[in-house]
Write a protein that holds these residues in place. Structure first.
Motif, PDB file in Angstrom:
ATOM      1  N   VAL A  67       2.875   3.168  10.290  1.00 32.30           N
ATOM      2  CA  VAL A  67       2.567   2.228   9.379  1.00 32.30           C
ATOM      3  C   VAL A  67       1.994   1.029   9.905  1.00 32.30           C
ATOM      4  CG1 VAL A  67       3.668   0.885   7.456  1.00 32.30           C
ATOM      5  CG2 VAL A  67       4.451   3.049   7.831  1.00 32.30           C
ATOM      6  N   LEU A  68       2.622   0.257  10.967  1.00 31.69           N
ATOM      7  CA  LEU A  68       2.040  -0.763  11.483  1.00 31.69           C
ATOM      8  C   LEU A  68       0.365  -0.455  11.944  1.00 31.69           C
ATOM      9  CD1 LEU A  68       5.236  -2.203  13.442  1.00 31.69           C
ATOM     10  CD2 LEU A  68       3.854  -3.108  11.304  1.00 31.69           C
ATOM     11  N   ARG A  69       0.238   0.682  12.570  1.00 36.16           N
ATOM     12  CA  ARG A  69      -1.037   0.987  12.994  1.00 36.16           C
ATOM     13  C   ARG A  69      -1.853   0.864  11.887  1.00 36.16           C
ATOM     14  NH1 ARG A  69       2.141   4.192  16.769  1.00 36.16           N
ATOM     15  NH2 ARG A  69       2.041   6.036  15.388  1.00 36.16           N
ATOM     16  N   THR A  70      -1.501   1.199  10.954  1.00 32.67           N
ATOM     17  CA  THR A  70      -2.412   1.194   9.927  1.00 32.67           C
ATOM     18  C   THR A  70      -2.839  -0.088   9.223  1.00 32.67           C
ATOM     19  OG1 THR A  70      -0.972   1.514   7.960  1.00 32.67           O
ATOM     20  CG2 THR A  70      -1.731   3.662   9.005  1.00 32.67           C
ATOM     21  N   GLY A  71      -2.133  -1.079   9.617  1.00 31.02           N
ATOM     22  CA  GLY A  71      -2.409  -2.296   8.907  1.00 31.02           C
ATOM     23  C   GLY A  71      -3.271  -3.294   9.891  1.00 31.02           C
ATOM     24  N   PRO A  72      -3.410  -4.251   9.430  1.00 33.41           N
ATOM     25  CA  PRO A  72      -4.529  -5.296   9.723  1.00 33.41           C
ATOM     26  C   PRO A  72      -4.155  -5.735  11.345  1.00 33.41           C
ATOM     27  CG  PRO A  72      -3.028  -6.501   8.393  1.00 33.41           C
ATOM     28  CD  PRO A  72      -2.687  -5.084   8.402  1.00 33.41           C
ATOM     29  N   GLU A  73      -5.298  -5.770  12.284  1.00 30.84           N
ATOM     30  CA  GLU A  73      -4.995  -6.028  13.415  1.00 30.84           C
ATOM     31  C   GLU A  73      -4.450  -7.344  13.718  1.00 30.84           C
ATOM     32  OE1 GLU A  73      -7.381  -6.309  17.809  1.00 30.84           O
ATOM     33  OE2 GLU A  73      -8.576  -5.427  15.872  1.00 30.84           O
ATOM     34  N   HIS A  74      -4.867  -8.216  12.712  1.00 27.32           N
ATOM     35  CA  HIS A  74      -4.297  -9.690  12.773  1.00 27.32           C
ATOM     36  C   HIS A  74      -3.851  -9.982  11.512  1.00 27.32           C
ATOM     37  CE1 HIS A  74      -5.861 -10.174  16.758  1.00 27.32           C
ATOM     38  NE2 HIS A  74      -7.193  -9.702  16.622  1.00 27.32           N
ATOM     39  N   PRO A  75      -2.609  -9.979  11.279  1.00 23.16           N
ATOM     40  CA  PRO A  75      -1.861 -10.407  10.025  1.00 23.16           C
ATOM     41  C   PRO A  75      -2.330 -11.640   9.577  1.00 23.16           C
ATOM     42  CG  PRO A  75      -0.276  -9.209  11.312  1.00 23.16           C
ATOM     43  CD  PRO A  75      -1.381  -9.585  12.210  1.00 23.16           C
ATOM     44  N   ARG A  76      -2.576 -11.950   8.368  1.00 23.37           N
ATOM     45  CA  ARG A  76      -2.879 -13.033   7.757  1.00 23.37           C
ATOM     46  C   ARG A  76      -1.926 -14.373   7.966  1.00 23.37           C
ATOM     47  NH1 ARG A  76      -4.756 -12.379   1.872  1.00 23.37           N
ATOM     48  NH2 ARG A  76      -6.178 -11.080   2.759  1.00 23.37           N
ATOM     49  N   SER A  85       8.745  -0.666   4.962  1.00 25.57           N
ATOM     50  CA  SER A  85       9.931   0.338   5.566  1.00 25.57           C
ATOM     51  C   SER A  85      10.676   1.074   4.762  1.00 25.57           C
ATOM     52  CB  SER A  85      10.946  -0.513   6.244  1.00 25.57           C
ATOM     53  OG  SER A  85      11.716  -1.530   5.354  1.00 25.57           O
ATOM     54  N   ASN A  86      10.743   0.990   3.343  1.00 19.82           N
ATOM     55  CA  ASN A  86      11.566   1.876   2.287  1.00 19.82           C
ATOM     56  C   ASN A  86      10.787   1.691   1.174  1.00 19.82           C
ATOM     57  OD1 ASN A  86      13.130   3.765   1.123  1.00 19.82           O
ATOM     58  ND2 ASN A  86      14.970   2.019   0.856  1.00 19.82           N
ATOM     59  N   PRO A  87       9.597   2.261   1.164  1.00 16.76           N
ATOM     60  CA  PRO A  87       8.683   2.381   0.002  1.00 16.76           C
ATOM     61  C   PRO A  87       9.298   2.979  -1.396  1.00 16.76           C
ATOM     62  CG  PRO A  87       7.361   3.556   1.574  1.00 16.76           C
ATOM     63  CD  PRO A  87       8.756   2.815   2.210  1.00 16.76           C
ATOM     64  N   LYS A  88       9.917   4.212  -0.894  1.00 21.14           N
ATOM     65  CA  LYS A  88      10.547   5.081  -1.989  1.00 21.14           C
ATOM     66  C   LYS A  88      11.806   4.378  -2.678  1.00 21.14           C
ATOM     67  CE  LYS A  88      11.871  10.019  -3.259  1.00 21.14           C
ATOM     68  NZ  LYS A  88      12.982   9.377  -4.155  1.00 21.14           N
ATOM     69  N   GLY A  89      12.582   3.949  -1.822  1.00 22.40           N
ATOM     70  CA  GLY A  89      13.922   3.354  -2.437  1.00 22.40           C
ATOM     71  C   GLY A  89      13.464   2.151  -3.159  1.00 22.40           C
ATOM     72  N   HIS A 107       0.729  -1.187  -0.028  1.00 24.46           N
ATOM     73  CA  HIS A 107      -0.091  -0.025   0.044  1.00 24.46           C
ATOM     74  C   HIS A 107       0.799   1.163   0.016  1.00 24.46           C
ATOM     75  CE1 HIS A 107       0.896   0.166   4.293  1.00 24.46           C
ATOM     76  NE2 HIS A 107       0.146   1.753   4.407  1.00 24.46           N
ATOM     77  N   ARG A 108       2.005   1.145   0.423  1.00 25.95           N
ATOM     78  CA  ARG A 108       3.077   2.330   0.241  1.00 25.95           C
ATOM     79  C   ARG A 108       3.588   2.492  -1.131  1.00 25.95           C
ATOM     80  NH1 ARG A 108       6.815   3.222   5.164  1.00 25.95           N
ATOM     81  NH2 ARG A 108       6.132   5.608   4.630  1.00 25.95           N
ATOM     82  N   VAL A 109       3.864   1.526  -1.559  1.00 26.92           N
ATOM     83  CA  VAL A 109       4.678   1.361  -3.079  1.00 26.92           C
ATOM     84  C   VAL A 109       3.690   1.719  -4.354  1.00 26.92           C
ATOM     85  CG1 VAL A 109       5.677  -0.178  -4.773  1.00 26.92           C
ATOM     86  CG2 VAL A 109       6.305  -0.143  -2.101  1.00 26.92           C
ATOM     87  N   ALA A 110       2.272   1.102  -4.002  1.00 28.06           N
ATOM     88  CA  ALA A 110       1.440   1.273  -5.558  1.00 28.06           C
ATOM     89  C   ALA A 110       0.942   2.582  -5.601  1.00 28.06           C
ATOM     90  CB  ALA A 110       0.147   0.489  -5.033  1.00 28.06           C
ATOM     91  N   PRO A 111       0.914   3.514  -4.606  1.00 30.21           N
ATOM     92  CA  PRO A 111       0.626   4.983  -5.068  1.00 30.21           C
ATOM     93  C   PRO A 111       1.947   5.839  -5.591  1.00 30.21           C
ATOM     94  CG  PRO A 111      -0.021   4.669  -2.861  1.00 30.21           C
ATOM     95  CD  PRO A 111       0.611   3.253  -3.247  1.00 30.21           C
ATOM     96  N   LEU A 112       3.015   5.425  -5.386  1.00 30.94           N
ATOM     97  CA  LEU A 112       4.158   5.905  -5.812  1.00 30.94           C
ATOM     98  C   LEU A 112       4.524   5.633  -7.315  1.00 30.94           C
ATOM     99  CD1 LEU A 112       6.782   5.418  -2.893  1.00 30.94           C
ATOM    100  CD2 LEU A 112       5.536   7.534  -3.528  1.00 30.94           C
TER     101      LEU A 112
END
Length: 228
Positions: free
Chosen positions: A140-149, A210-214, A18-23
């Protein structure tokens, strides 16, 4: 305009990108983050490949980006879809017919991980915080799913049924601070299995978080190189 098809690793959550796709979209390309049923005990590699191929649909200018476990899905997609370029990011690189379960022993992945941990001074016993989240920002973690799949076992027992890696540009990209697959381990596996040298960017195993722009900058550079 090209299409980047982004395939997540274990768990299969499209949210990972979700941080890479918009870029990518801001740079004028299409980005498709694929969601896979990682927790479905009846879904294996063939199902994953089918899902990715349906996402590609009739597109022809496709750059396939495979993270971690998705390295096992990548060759199955490449043999059935018009993929122009593949990028393996902190990825498991299979040999034809190999299972993801056998890959660990065949490559010495666990031993390499534990040796790196001893050298660098963190716990050798795996835990998510130490090996996956150590460089991911808390916001970033706070925006993610409460229970990762969680990833079900099915995918680890299904052979990766392909004959050879395709004759297209394949880039092996490793994050310098990956604790799960240490960069020196990734370098050896890339040489042994693909005859390729890897490239490095800053970040850990979940580098798209952690480094979507890079990561995006490197993907776009690969695309520009392909377009020449």
């Amino acid at each position: 305009m090209g299409t980047f098809v982004l395939v997540p690793g274990a768990g299969g959550m499209a949210w990972y990108w979700h941080r890479v796709a918009p870029l990518i979209r801001a740079a004028g390309h299409e980005a498709i983050a694929v969601d896979l049923p990682g927790d479905d005990r009846n879904s294996g590699l063939a199902t994953y490949a089918d899902i990715v191929i349906r996402a590609i649909a009739k597109r022809s200018d496709v750059m396939l980006v495979a993270q971690s476990l998705a390295g096992f899905t990548a060759p199955l997609v490449c043999k059935r879809a018009p993929v122009r370029m593949a990028v393996l990011v902190n990825a498991m690189i299979p040999e034809p017919g190999e299972t993801a379960g056998a890959w660990w022993g065949a490559t010495g992945a666990v031993e390499a991980r534990e040796k790196a941990a001893t050298r660098r001074g963190y716990a050798t016993e795996f835990d998510v915080a130490t090996y996956f989240l150590h460089d991911v920002p808390q916001d970033v973690l706070r925006t993610g799913p409460e229970h990762p799949r969680e990833e079900a076992d099915a995918v680890f027992g299904e052979p990766c049924r392909f004959e050879r890696w395709p004759d297209i540009p394949i880039h092996v990209l490793a994050a310098k601070d990956d604790r799960f697959f240490p960069v020196e381990f990734q370098r050896r596996v890339a040489r042994e299995r693909l005859g390729k040298e890897l490239e490095e960017i800053p970040g850990g195993h979940l580098v798209a978080l952690s480094n979507p722009k890079g990561l995006t900058d490197r993907l776009l550079a690969y695309e520009r190189r392909l377009a020449r």
